[in-house]
Design a protein around this motif. Structure first.
Motif, PDB file in Angstrom:
ATOM      1  N   PRO A  14       0.841  -1.204   0.000  1.00 52.38           N
ATOM      2  CA  PRO A  14       0.000   0.000   0.000  1.00 52.38           C
ATOM      3  C   PRO A  14       0.878   1.257   0.000  1.00 52.38           C
ATOM      4  CG  PRO A  14      -0.702  -1.541   1.707  1.00 52.38           C
ATOM      5  CD  PRO A  14       0.608  -2.052   1.191  1.00 52.38           C
ATOM      6  N   THR A  16       2.044   5.136   0.845  1.00 53.94           N
ATOM      7  CA  THR A  16       1.958   6.084   1.951  1.00 53.94           C
ATOM      8  C   THR A  16       2.058   7.488   1.342  1.00 53.94           C
ATOM      9  OG1 THR A  16       4.343   6.290   2.301  1.00 53.94           O
ATOM     10  CG2 THR A  16       3.218   4.462   3.427  1.00 53.94           C
ATOM     11  N   ALA A  51      -6.575  11.534   1.876  1.00 57.05           N
ATOM     12  CA  ALA A  51      -6.284  10.248   2.519  1.00 57.05           C
ATOM     13  C   ALA A  51      -6.895   9.077   1.746  1.00 57.05           C
ATOM     14  CB  ALA A  51      -6.796  10.267   3.954  1.00 57.05           C
ATOM     15  N   ASP A  52      -8.102   9.257   1.201  1.00 63.68           N
ATOM     16  CA  ASP A  52      -8.740   8.172   0.438  1.00 63.68           C
ATOM     17  C   ASP A  52      -7.902   7.804  -0.777  1.00 63.68           C
ATOM     18  OD1 ASP A  52     -10.773   8.191   2.182  1.00 63.68           O
ATOM     19  OD2 ASP A  52     -12.280   9.023   0.817  1.00 63.68           O
ATOM     20  N   ARG A  55      -5.079   5.701   0.240  1.00 63.26           N
ATOM     21  CA  ARG A  55      -5.564   4.347   0.555  1.00 63.26           C
ATOM     22  C   ARG A  55      -5.871   3.533  -0.701  1.00 63.26           C
ATOM     23  NH1 ARG A  55      -8.112   6.206   4.953  1.00 63.26           N
ATOM     24  NH2 ARG A  55      -9.926   6.854   3.759  1.00 63.26           N
ATOM     25  N   ASP A  56      -6.209   4.206  -1.769  1.00 63.32           N
ATOM     26  CA  ASP A  56      -6.577   3.516  -3.009  1.00 63.32           C
ATOM     27  C   ASP A  56      -5.379   3.276  -3.928  1.00 63.32           C
ATOM     28  OD1 ASP A  56      -9.231   3.199  -2.407  1.00 63.32           O
ATOM     29  OD2 ASP A  56      -9.876   5.047  -3.387  1.00 63.32           O
ATOM     30  N   GLU A 112      -7.016  -6.936  -4.214  1.00 64.61           N
ATOM     31  CA  GLU A 112      -7.624  -5.898  -3.365  1.00 64.61           C
ATOM     32  C   GLU A 112      -9.110  -5.710  -3.704  1.00 64.61           C
ATOM     33  OE1 GLU A 112      -6.730  -4.441  -0.743  1.00 64.61           O
ATOM     34  OE2 GLU A 112      -8.215  -2.831  -0.616  1.00 64.61           O
ATOM     35  N   ARG A 116     -12.398  -6.194  -1.267  1.00 63.32           N
ATOM     36  CA  ARG A 116     -13.439  -5.166  -1.110  1.00 63.32           C
ATOM     37  C   ARG A 116     -14.816  -5.678  -1.536  1.00 63.32           C
ATOM     38  NH1 ARG A 116     -10.441   0.326  -3.477  1.00 63.32           N
ATOM     39  NH2 ARG A 116      -8.682   0.282  -2.033  1.00 63.32           N
TER      40      ARG A 116
END
Ligand SMILES: CC(C)(COP(=O)(O)OP(=O)(O)OC[C@H]1O[C@@H](n2cnc3c(N)ncnc32)[C@H](O)[C@@H]1OP(=O)(O)O)[C@@H](O)C(=O)NCCC(=O)NCCS
Length: 176
Positions: A14, A16, A51-52, A55-56, A112, A116
């Protein structure tokens, strides 16, 4: 999460927020009118929208060096399409293309999407982007439609190709 491409030192993790600078550089270097209808972004643009968006994003890296990324988002905010994820960005640094890194990124995006609860992954690719189209076909995506002449790029009308990966391995339900 950690997936290894065929070149064993490349892994996917993921993103950062700290990856943003390198990802902006990769976007800048991989830009061409065959790849995206958007204008070339500055190499020092702010890559993440929040932030989303972090995360994606998944990044491929070799040791500490980030080599590429993929972004997977909900297709729309509408609950009725909650089962659909969309690949909204994919790029591998030009010095590292052809090492199966794109394939590894797509494979991890697929994993991923399944986590989900996704049943489909969709994407759009320019008709002239032969490398990406071949990669998506090799990864199991199928063409579902073509928006003919959707973009005027460099004086030519270019198709936008809709592709999708079925994650259900079931026959599609009848369309109404
Ligand atoms: C598309 C892109 C992500 C591919 O990444 P990559 O790491 O070089 O691709 P891979 O090495 O994983 O290739 C996997 C498969 O894709 C296909 N492929 C990749 N590059 C190709 C090329 N230049 N020509 C033809 N097929 C190609 C091949 O089938 C390949 O399988 P093979 O290794 O068995 O031949 C990379 O070229 C890129 O960053 N392009 C610019 C950004 C872009 O176009 N993004 C997609 C926007 S929709």
């Amino acid at each position: 999460m950690s997936r290894t491409s065929e070149e064993t030192r490349v892994q996917v993790r993921p993103a950062t927020e700290a990856d943003g600078t390198r990802l902006a550089e990769i976007d800048h270097l991989t830009w061409s009118p065959d790849v995206t209808p958007a204008p070339r972004w500055a190499a020092d643009k702010v890559f993440f929208r929040g932030a989303d968006h972090v995360r994606d994003t998944l990044v491929a890296h070799e040791d500490d060096l980030v080599l590429g990324y993929v972004q997977l988002e909900r297709s729309t905010l509408c609950p009725a399409s909650g089962h659909v994820q969309i690949v909204n960005g994919l790029a591998v640094h030009p010095d590292h293309q052809g090492r199966r890194i794109g394939r590894a990124l797509l494979g991890e995006a697929e994993a991923e999407a399944r986590r989900r609860g996704g049943r489909r992954i969709t994407l759009r690719v320019l008709g002239g982007n032969t490398a990406a189209r071949a990669l998506y076909l090799a990864a199991g995506y199928r063409i579902e439609g073509v928006l003919a002449g959707e973009f005027l790029l460099g004086g030519r009308y270019v198709d936008d190709v809709l592709m999708a990966l079925d994650l259900t391995n079931e026959a599609s339900p009848p369309r109404t």
